[in-house]
Design a protein around this motif. Structure first.
Motif, PDB file in Angstrom:
ATOM      1  N   PHE A  49       0.834  -1.204   0.000  1.00 36.77           N
ATOM      2  CA  PHE A  49       0.000   0.000   0.000  1.00 36.77           C
ATOM      3  C   PHE A  49       0.871   1.257   0.000  1.00 36.77           C
ATOM      4  O   PHE A  49       0.536   2.244  -0.648  1.00 36.77           O
ATOM      5  CB  PHE A  49      -0.957  -0.004   1.187  1.00 36.77           C
ATOM      6  CG  PHE A  49      -1.892  -1.193   1.191  1.00 36.77           C
ATOM      7  CD1 PHE A  49      -2.234  -1.858   0.018  1.00 36.77           C
ATOM      8  CD2 PHE A  49      -2.419  -1.669   2.367  1.00 36.77           C
ATOM      9  CE1 PHE A  49      -3.080  -2.962   0.018  1.00 36.77           C
ATOM     10  CE2 PHE A  49      -3.270  -2.771   2.386  1.00 36.77           C
ATOM     11  CZ  PHE A  49      -3.603  -3.417   1.205  1.00 36.77           C
ATOM     12  N   ARG A  50       1.975   1.209   0.729  1.00 36.45           N
ATOM     13  CA  ARG A  50       2.899   2.346   0.760  1.00 36.45           C
ATOM     14  C   ARG A  50       3.440   2.625  -0.642  1.00 36.45           C
ATOM     15  O   ARG A  50       3.653   3.778  -1.012  1.00 36.45           O
ATOM     16  CB  ARG A  50       4.042   2.061   1.731  1.00 36.45           C
ATOM     17  CG  ARG A  50       4.394   3.204   2.616  1.00 36.45           C
ATOM     18  CD  ARG A  50       5.495   2.974   3.642  1.00 36.45           C
ATOM     19  NE  ARG A  50       6.140   1.684   3.685  1.00 36.45           N
ATOM     20  CZ  ARG A  50       5.839   0.691   4.532  1.00 36.45           C
ATOM     21  NH1 ARG A  50       4.875   0.855   5.406  1.00 36.45           N
ATOM     22  NH2 ARG A  50       6.492  -0.439   4.509  1.00 36.45           N
ATOM     23  N   SER A  51       3.649   1.574  -1.448  1.00 37.18           N
ATOM     24  CA  SER A  51       4.155   1.765  -2.815  1.00 37.18           C
ATOM     25  C   SER A  51       3.153   2.545  -3.664  1.00 37.18           C
ATOM     26  O   SER A  51       3.530   3.121  -4.685  1.00 37.18           O
ATOM     27  CB  SER A  51       4.486   0.416  -3.463  1.00 37.18           C
ATOM     28  OG  SER A  51       3.309  -0.271  -3.848  1.00 37.18           O
ATOM     29  N   PHE A  59      -6.516   2.369   2.097  1.00 41.47           N
ATOM     30  CA  PHE A  59      -6.811   1.294   1.163  1.00 41.47           C
ATOM     31  C   PHE A  59      -8.147   0.649   1.500  1.00 41.47           C
ATOM     32  O   PHE A  59      -8.945   0.383   0.605  1.00 41.47           O
ATOM     33  CB  PHE A  59      -5.696   0.238   1.162  1.00 41.47           C
ATOM     34  CG  PHE A  59      -6.005  -0.919   0.268  1.00 41.47           C
ATOM     35  CD1 PHE A  59      -5.740  -0.857  -1.086  1.00 41.47           C
ATOM     36  CD2 PHE A  59      -6.591  -2.069   0.778  1.00 41.47           C
ATOM     37  CE1 PHE A  59      -6.057  -1.921  -1.933  1.00 41.47           C
ATOM     38  CE2 PHE A  59      -6.905  -3.137  -0.050  1.00 41.47           C
ATOM     39  CZ  PHE A  59      -6.637  -3.060  -1.410  1.00 41.47           C
ATOM     40  N   ASP A  60      -8.400   0.395   2.786  1.00 45.57           N
ATOM     41  CA  ASP A  60      -9.650  -0.263   3.190  1.00 45.57           C
ATOM     42  C   ASP A  60     -10.879   0.497   2.702  1.00 45.57           C
ATOM     43  O   ASP A  60     -11.815  -0.100   2.157  1.00 45.57           O
ATOM     44  CB  ASP A  60      -9.718  -0.428   4.707  1.00 45.57           C
ATOM     45  CG  ASP A  60      -8.773  -1.489   5.238  1.00 45.57           C
ATOM     46  OD1 ASP A  60      -8.287  -2.315   4.436  1.00 45.57           O
ATOM     47  OD2 ASP A  60      -8.520  -1.482   6.455  1.00 45.57           O
ATOM     48  N   VAL A  61     -10.881   1.792   2.887  1.00 49.12           N
ATOM     49  CA  VAL A  61     -12.036   2.599   2.471  1.00 49.12           C
ATOM     50  C   VAL A  61     -12.133   2.650   0.945  1.00 49.12           C
ATOM     51  O   VAL A  61     -13.208   2.416   0.368  1.00 49.12           O
ATOM     52  CB  VAL A  61     -11.966   4.030   3.060  1.00 49.12           C
ATOM     53  CG1 VAL A  61     -13.100   4.901   2.514  1.00 49.12           C
ATOM     54  CG2 VAL A  61     -12.007   3.992   4.582  1.00 49.12           C
ATOM     55  N   LEU A 132      -2.711  -4.083  -7.307  1.00 52.11           N
ATOM     56  CA  LEU A 132      -1.757  -4.778  -8.179  1.00 52.11           C
ATOM     57  C   LEU A 132      -0.468  -5.089  -7.427  1.00 52.11           C
ATOM     58  O   LEU A 132       0.096  -6.188  -7.559  1.00 52.11           O
ATOM     59  CB  LEU A 132      -1.475  -3.954  -9.435  1.00 52.11           C
ATOM     60  CG  LEU A 132      -2.647  -3.814 -10.405  1.00 52.11           C
ATOM     61  CD1 LEU A 132      -2.298  -2.845 -11.534  1.00 52.11           C
ATOM     62  CD2 LEU A 132      -3.059  -5.158 -10.966  1.00 52.11           C
ATOM     63  N   ALA A 133       0.012  -4.148  -6.624  1.00 55.74           N
ATOM     64  CA  ALA A 133       1.224  -4.378  -5.832  1.00 55.74           C
ATOM     65  C   ALA A 133       0.991  -5.468  -4.796  1.00 55.74           C
ATOM     66  O   ALA A 133       1.850  -6.331  -4.575  1.00 55.74           O
ATOM     67  CB  ALA A 133       1.669  -3.080  -5.157  1.00 55.74           C
ATOM     68  N   LEU A 134      -0.184  -5.449  -4.168  1.00 57.59           N
ATOM     69  CA  LEU A 134      -0.506  -6.456  -3.158  1.00 57.59           C
ATOM     70  C   LEU A 134      -0.528  -7.852  -3.764  1.00 57.59           C
ATOM     71  O   LEU A 134       0.066  -8.788  -3.216  1.00 57.59           O
ATOM     72  CB  LEU A 134      -1.851  -6.146  -2.500  1.00 57.59           C
ATOM     73  CG  LEU A 134      -2.347  -7.168  -1.483  1.00 57.59           C
ATOM     74  CD1 LEU A 134      -1.367  -7.294  -0.316  1.00 57.59           C
ATOM     75  CD2 LEU A 134      -3.732  -6.800  -0.995  1.00 57.59           C
ATOM     76  N   VAL A 135      -1.195  -8.006  -4.887  1.00 59.93           N
ATOM     77  CA  VAL A 135      -1.272  -9.313  -5.534  1.00 59.93           C
ATOM     78  C   VAL A 135       0.131  -9.797  -5.906  1.00 59.93           C
ATOM     79  O   VAL A 135       0.470 -10.968  -5.690  1.00 59.93           O
ATOM     80  CB  VAL A 135      -2.206  -9.263  -6.774  1.00 59.93           C
ATOM     81  CG1 VAL A 135      -2.097 -10.530  -7.602  1.00 59.93           C
ATOM     82  CG2 VAL A 135      -3.648  -9.039  -6.333  1.00 59.93           C
ATOM     83  N   ALA A 136       0.973  -8.919  -6.426  1.00 61.56           N
ATOM     84  CA  ALA A 136       2.336  -9.304  -6.793  1.00 61.56           C
ATOM     85  C   ALA A 136       3.140  -9.731  -5.569  1.00 61.56           C
ATOM     86  O   ALA A 136       3.835 -10.755  -5.600  1.00 61.56           O
ATOM     87  CB  ALA A 136       3.032  -8.149  -7.518  1.00 61.56           C
ATOM     88  N   HIS A 137       3.040  -8.961  -4.478  1.00 60.25           N
ATOM     89  CA  HIS A 137       3.761  -9.297  -3.239  1.00 60.25           C
ATOM     90  C   HIS A 137       3.277 -10.634  -2.670  1.00 60.25           C
ATOM     91  O   HIS A 137       4.081 -11.449  -2.229  1.00 60.25           O
ATOM     92  CB  HIS A 137       3.578  -8.202  -2.183  1.00 60.25           C
ATOM     93  CG  HIS A 137       4.436  -7.002  -2.384  1.00 60.25           C
ATOM     94  ND1 HIS A 137       4.160  -6.051  -3.321  1.00 60.25           N
ATOM     95  CD2 HIS A 137       5.567  -6.594  -1.749  1.00 60.25           C
ATOM     96  CE1 HIS A 137       5.070  -5.094  -3.271  1.00 60.25           C
ATOM     97  NE2 HIS A 137       5.941  -5.401  -2.328  1.00 60.25           N
ATOM     98  N   GLU A 138       1.968 -10.827  -2.662  1.00 57.48           N
ATOM     99  CA  GLU A 138       1.433 -12.061  -2.091  1.00 57.48           C
ATOM    100  C   GLU A 138       1.727 -13.268  -2.978  1.00 57.48           C
ATOM    101  O   GLU A 138       1.983 -14.364  -2.478  1.00 57.48           O
ATOM    102  CB  GLU A 138      -0.058 -11.907  -1.789  1.00 57.48           C
ATOM    103  CG  GLU A 138      -0.279 -10.947  -0.630  1.00 57.48           C
ATOM    104  CD  GLU A 138      -1.714 -10.825  -0.181  1.00 57.48           C
ATOM    105  OE1 GLU A 138      -2.620 -11.384  -0.842  1.00 57.48           O
ATOM    106  OE2 GLU A 138      -1.954 -10.154   0.838  1.00 57.48           O
TER     107      GLU A 138
END
Length: 170
Positions: A49-51, A59-61, A132-138
């Motif tokens: 999220f920071r990226s 992000f949640d909202v 997109l960053a979250l999916v890549a990291h996970e």
């Protein structure tokens, strides 16, 4: 010599078993690993999220609004329900998101007394980038597991999640 497959949880359980040998510590074997993974996941998510220049709560909202589909708007009551925060907390968050021009509050055309929270184009761009960053990291973290192992893990976690009772004392 320590077993190369052992980890911190194995060491913790071994230490407790040495002190209380009559106790079955197998629940800790699962739950301690889940807790440690959860803490790591929080860090992975915060980094993703920071990226995208977002805090986790931002992000949640924004994600709630994005998931709602076009035109990416919800009432504050709906946002309270899906973000699981109090109305006061949501109001503060919306104020801050509005200052960043990520959301706008508009009159509800159906109920003139009500307000709708609308995600701006900038908000949509940031939440999409964060996702997109979250999916890549996970994906990177899940790389050691095959698709079959992932499916099995998903099913086991689904069953465990539905069996855990949150109202019981910790």
């Amino acid at each position: 010599m320590q077993d190369p497959r052992s980890d911190e949880v194995d060491l913790l359980i071994d230490a407790w078993a040495g002190q209380l040998p009559e106790i079955d510590f197998s629940p800790l074997d699962v739950m301690s690993r889940l807790r440690r993974i959860s803490l790591q996941l929080n860090s992975i998510r915060a980094t993703a999220f920071r990226s995208a220049d977002l805090a986790i709560w931002e992000f949640d909202v924004l994600a709630a609004l994005r998931r709602s589909g076009e035109p990416f708007r919800m009432s504050p009551a709906q946002l309270v329900r899906v973000t699981m925060v109090t109305s006061g907390t949501l109001t503060n968050r919306l104020d801050l998101l509005e200052e960043r021009a990520l959301v706008e509050r508009r009159k509800n055309p159906v109920d003139g007394r009500g307000v709708l929270v609308c995600m701006t184009e900038v908000g949509r761009e940031l939440v999409d980038r964060a996702m997109l960053a979250l999916v890549a990291h996970e994906e990177e973290q899940l790389a050691p597991l095959s698709q079959q192992e992932r499916a099995q893990l998903i099913e086991l976690l689904r069953r465990l999640g539905s069996a855990i009772h949150l109202d019981q004392p910790a």
